[in-house]
Design an enzyme around this catalytic site. Structure first.
Site, mmCIF file in Angstrom:
data_model
loop_
_atom_site.group_PDB
_atom_site.id
_atom_site.type_symbol
_atom_site.label_atom_id
_atom_site.label_comp_id
_atom_site.label_asym_id
_atom_site.label_seq_id
_atom_site.Cartn_x
_atom_site.Cartn_y
_atom_site.Cartn_z
ATOM 1 N N HIS A 43 -54.656 -43.987 -19.233
ATOM 2 C CA HIS A 43 -55.838 -44.085 -19.501
ATOM 3 C C HIS A 43 -56.054 -43.466 -20.195
ATOM 4 O O HIS A 43 -56.738 -42.063 -20.128
ATOM 5 C CB HIS A 43 -56.443 -43.908 -18.176
ATOM 6 C CG HIS A 43 -58.108 -43.761 -18.442
ATOM 7 N ND1 HIS A 43 -58.869 -42.613 -17.823
ATOM 8 C CD2 HIS A 43 -59.260 -45.295 -18.791
ATOM 9 C CE1 HIS A 43 -60.522 -43.426 -18.167
ATOM 10 N NE2 HIS A 43 -60.053 -44.322 -18.409
ATOM 11 N N HIS A 85 -64.601 -43.273 -26.438
ATOM 12 C CA HIS A 85 -64.955 -43.563 -25.340
ATOM 13 C C HIS A 85 -66.271 -43.776 -25.309
ATOM 14 O O HIS A 85 -67.419 -44.590 -25.531
ATOM 15 C CB HIS A 85 -64.329 -43.321 -24.326
ATOM 16 C CG HIS A 85 -64.935 -43.386 -22.819
ATOM 17 N ND1 HIS A 85 -65.852 -42.507 -22.575
ATOM 18 C CD2 HIS A 85 -64.873 -45.416 -21.561
ATOM 19 C CE1 HIS A 85 -66.501 -43.086 -21.268
ATOM 20 N NE2 HIS A 85 -65.570 -44.466 -21.097
#
Length: 283
Positions: A43, A85
């Site tokens: 991730h 992100h």
């Protein structure tokens, strides 16, 4: 008959990634066969070990033998695809401001590693193309279109970068595009019909209907929810319409073990070693 039980999961880190009050899992050891077939997704790279969404984190994911690295793609002020992100650079760099308001040159001046550890001081924000060129053929890449509604045309730019590298029709199916913005995924699927796509879903989708699942399955190959809504019944329903499930985000050994027990298809995790080193690995 399989017996199911519930456990209370640990609270997750910040940034909206929370875990469920409980996950139901089947009792019994995890077989070696189950371990080997589980897809391991690092991730934002192996973000438990290196600063997220940097080349260092992606390389760590490769070194740890993850099947995929997951990356978040946004667009700079001057139309360049960058890996970040948050919609601002504040949390993970020494800069401030929205990604869409900064040029690539401005972002390349930022330190994207020191916030995590001085060991990573000087890490840069990578571009999408840099990641593709460095890691193509080394690992799978799970591409998240992050907040695409902020970046008109991002689907076309991502498609163009993949097509230029002949990565739009991979034989090994190790390129996947996903997003919380499902209309964006429909657009991307039209541009890249041979690539698998996925829908990301938060806790509000706990009551997803069979009709909604069928609608997703018309253009998506993956139904990737927060682990807070994963149940054996939901997994069965997702599989019944032909989609696979990679829940996010496992951050403890216990969470990884529970997801193994639930027989999901893959695990999105900050710690790839949890997927290869769970309590049932020697059974």
């Amino acid at each position: 008959m399989k017996k199911f039980f519930s456990i209370v999961l640990m609270s997750s880190l910040a940034m909206g990634m929370y875990t469920a009050p409980a996950l139901a899992a089947q009792e019994g050891p995890i077989s070696k066969q189950q371990q080997l077939k589980m897809i391991n997704v690092a991730h934002r790279g192996a973000s438990g070990h290196a600063p997220e969404n940097t080349m260092a984190a992606f390389q760590k994911g490769v070194d740890m033998k993850a099947d995929y690295i997951e990356i978040d793609v946004q667009m700079s002020k001057d139309g360049e695809l960058v890996i970040m992100h948050d919609t601002t650079v504040d949390r993970t760099t020494n800069g401030t401001g929205a990604v869409k308001d900064l040029t690539l040159e401005e972002m390349k001046q930022l330190d994207a590693g020191s916030w995590f550890s001085e060991k990573f001081a000087g890490e840069k924000i990578p571009t999408f193309e840099e990641v593709l060129d460095e890691f193509r053929g080394k690992t799978g890449i799970l591409i998240e279109l992050k907040s695409p509604e902020r970046y008109p045309g991002i689907e076309e730019k991502v498609a163009k970068a993949l097509i230029e590298r002949n990565m739009h029709k991979p034989n090994n199916k190790k390129m996947v595009i996903q997003s919380f913005h499902h209309e964006s995924i429909e657009t991307s699927k039209e541009l890249l019909p041979l690539l698998p796509h996925g829908v990301l879903l938060g806790g509000g989708w706990a009551g997803v209907t069979d009709e909604q699942l069928a609608d997703f399955a018309a253009y998506a190959d993956y139904f990737n929810p927060t682990i807070s809504i994963v149940t054996p019944e939901l997994i069965d329903r997702v599989h019944a319409v032909g989609m696979k499930m990679y829940p996010y985000t496992s951050r403890s050994q216990e969470q990884a073990y529970e997801l193994f027990s639930l027989n999901v298809d893959g695990i999105i995790t900050d710690y790839p070693e949890h997927v290869y080193d769970h309590p049932g690995k020697n059974q």
